[in-house]
Structure formats: structure tokens, C-alpha cells
Design an enzyme around this catalytic site. Structure first.
Site, PDB file in Angstrom:
ATOM      1  N   SER A   1       0.835  -1.201   0.000  1.00  0.00           N
ATOM      2  CA  SER A   1       0.000   0.000   0.000  1.00  0.00           C
ATOM      3  C   SER A   1       0.876   1.260   0.000  1.00  0.00           C
ATOM      4  O   SER A   1       1.638   1.469  -0.943  1.00  0.00           O
ATOM      5  CB  SER A   1      -0.948  -0.046   1.207  1.00  0.00           C
ATOM      6  OG  SER A   1      -2.046   0.822   1.024  1.00  0.00           O
TER       7      SER A   1
ATOM      8  N   HIS B   1      -7.345  -6.134   0.761  1.00  0.00           N
ATOM      9  CA  HIS B   1      -6.209  -5.223   0.645  1.00  0.00           C
ATOM     10  C   HIS B   1      -5.033  -5.673   1.516  1.00  0.00           C
ATOM     11  O   HIS B   1      -3.885  -5.520   1.116  1.00  0.00           O
ATOM     12  CB  HIS B   1      -6.653  -3.809   1.039  1.00  0.00           C
ATOM     13  CG  HIS B   1      -5.587  -2.775   0.901  1.00  0.00           C
ATOM     14  ND1 HIS B   1      -4.900  -2.577  -0.286  1.00  0.00           N
ATOM     15  CD2 HIS B   1      -5.077  -1.888   1.794  1.00  0.00           C
ATOM     16  CE1 HIS B   1      -4.019  -1.597  -0.110  1.00  0.00           C
ATOM     17  NE2 HIS B   1      -4.098  -1.175   1.134  1.00  0.00           N
TER      18      HIS B   1
END
Length: 255
Positions: free
Chosen positions: A86, A236
Site C-alpha cells: 500500500s 487489501h
């Protein structure tokens, strides 16, 4: 003298540097880091304003890439493999764009080099609403955050940032004010000039919408020497959702 990022070294061999995402810390990667350390010299890193690293009002990918360069130079690391999740993925991409000659391989976990609109407002609002001065126990934080964040896993992840001080009070490890004031920087697109020829692997979560099918051509234009992998059923936080599959994919790419 520049301040150095907090880091932890595990194992020996070719360096594998791992950078966490927003609101995270190197602690999130200890378990996988130990597995990787059977083959690599793993360097787990707290990015600025996170974990035990220094707090600074400057917070963007340019300075975070500089932080990474300072650490690499300080430790004398040669031909490191960079892995970032990320926000950490954006940092390692930015570093590779500035210093491709210093990167052996690049692994980007569930983030693209594109612009992302700000989408952490509710998390920041929840964190700021926690009355740190009057807290008696950790459960009180959970109660406050639950009013803003419904996902138990997300609340548990965020509460790893909570620390108890010597006087018994609580505080956040992260620099919440600076992160909040610069949250738009986290979504900025990659700053690059030429195709980045570093061998690169993008790993995305099958249930995540961070890296869409429509992004793959643009990524390939920037990183022509790229491979893509998708972990079906993972979101995620794909390295936490399916660490075994994540480990296998990374090892296949790196060895």
C-alpha cells in the site's frame, strides 16, 4: 545529521527490505519477515511518522524515498529487493523511479502508481475522537473506534498503534496530526520520468479494488519488466489474509 528510520534486521543474505502501509508498522511484518529471513537478510522498517520512527511535519513520497535511501546507505546494503504494501508500495516505487540502479527487484503489494482519492477520513476521525488523556484501559479505545469503524479487523489493526506511557497514560505511536494534515499526499501518483526497467512484481488481492484490471496496461507502460499475481479471496491486507500464498509468490519471484 539526518534521522534514521527505525528498523529490525533478521537473517543473512541478499537484503530484502519490507515497508508497511498507512497506519502500520514493521511489527505487522514480523511473522512473514521471519520466514523470509531463512533465505534473505530481511530489513523491516517503520516509515516516518509510524511505529518507532521519528516524527516530522514533512510527509510525502519524495521524503519517504529519501528516508529509504539514507537507511540503505547507512546499512551498506547492496542490490536490495524492495517490498512495500500500500503506502509502502508507493514508497518503494518512488525509490525505484529515482534510483533504479540501486534496486535488484521490486515487489508492490496491492497498490498502483496512480492517484487515489482520499478515503481514510472516517478512520482519521475515529482516531482523533479517542480521548487519550482520560483513557483507563484499551477496551475504551475499542468502544470509541467502533462508532466509526465497523470492521473488527481494521479496529484491531489500528489499535496496534496504541502505547501506554510510563505514567500510565496512552498515546499513539504514529504522528496522527501530520498524517491527517498530509493525507492527500498518500494518494498521490508516482513521480517518474522514464520507464522503470527494474524487474517488478505486482501482487493484488482478489477481493480488493486497489489494483483494477484497467490499471494493468498503465502499470506495464511504467514497469515494462513486470509480472502480475492475484491472491484469490484476499482483500487489501493480502499478506495477512493469506500469508502462505503471499510467501510462495514472493519466493518464486525472488529466488
Amino acid at each position: 545529521m539526518k534521522e534514521l528510520l527505525n528498523y529490525k534486521v533478521l537473517g543473512e543474505g541478499q537484503p530484502l527490505i519490507i515497508l508497511h502501509g498507512l497506519f502500520g508498522s514493521l511489527d505487522n511484518w514480523i511473522t512473514l519477515g521471519k520466514r523470509f529471513s531463512e533465505h534473505f537478510k530481511v530489513v523491516l522498517v517503520d516509515q516516518r511518522n509510524h511505529g518507532k520512527s521519528f516524527h516530522n511535519s514533512a510527509f510525502d513520497y519524495s521524503v519517504m524515498a529519501e528516508d529509504l535511501e539514507d537507511l540503505i546507505d547507512y546499512l551498506g546494503l547492496k542490490n536490495p529487493i524492495l517490498l512495500g504494501h500500500s503506502m509502502g508500495g508507493k514508497t518503494v516505487m518512488q525509490f525505484a523511479a529515482f534510483h533504479p540502479e540501486k534496486v535488484a527487484k521490486l515487489i508492490v503489494a496491492d497498490i498502483a502508481p496512480k492517484y487515489y482519492p482520499v478515503h481514510h477520513e472516517l478512520i482519521i476521525e475515529g482516531l482523533k475522537s479517542v480521548p487519550l488523556d482520560s483513557l483507563k484501559k484499551r477496551d475504551d479505545v475499542e468502544a470509541v473506534l467502533s462508532e466509526y469503524i465497523s470492521e473488527v479487523g481494521t479496529r484491531t489493526f489500528l489499535m496496534k498503534n496504541l502505547k501506554r506511557n510510563a505514567d500510565g497514560s496512552f498515546s499513539w505511536k504514529m504522528n496522527l496530526d501530520t498524517i491527517s494534515n498530509n493525507i492527500d499526499e498518500v494518494g498521490k501518483e508516482l513521480d517518474y520520468y522514464l520507464p522503470i526497467e527494474v524487474p517488478t512484481l505486482f501482487i493484488r488481492g482478489g477481493n480488493s479494488d486497489y489494483v483494477k484490471d484497467d490499471d494493468l496496461d498503465d502499470i506495464s507502460d511504467i514497469f515494462p519488466n513486470v509480472q502480475f499475481e492475484t491472491i484469490i479471496g484476499s482483500g487489501h491486507w493480502l499478506h495477512a489474509d493469506n500469508p502462505d500464498k503471499f510467501y510462495d509468490i514472493v519466493m518464486k519471484f525472488t529466488l
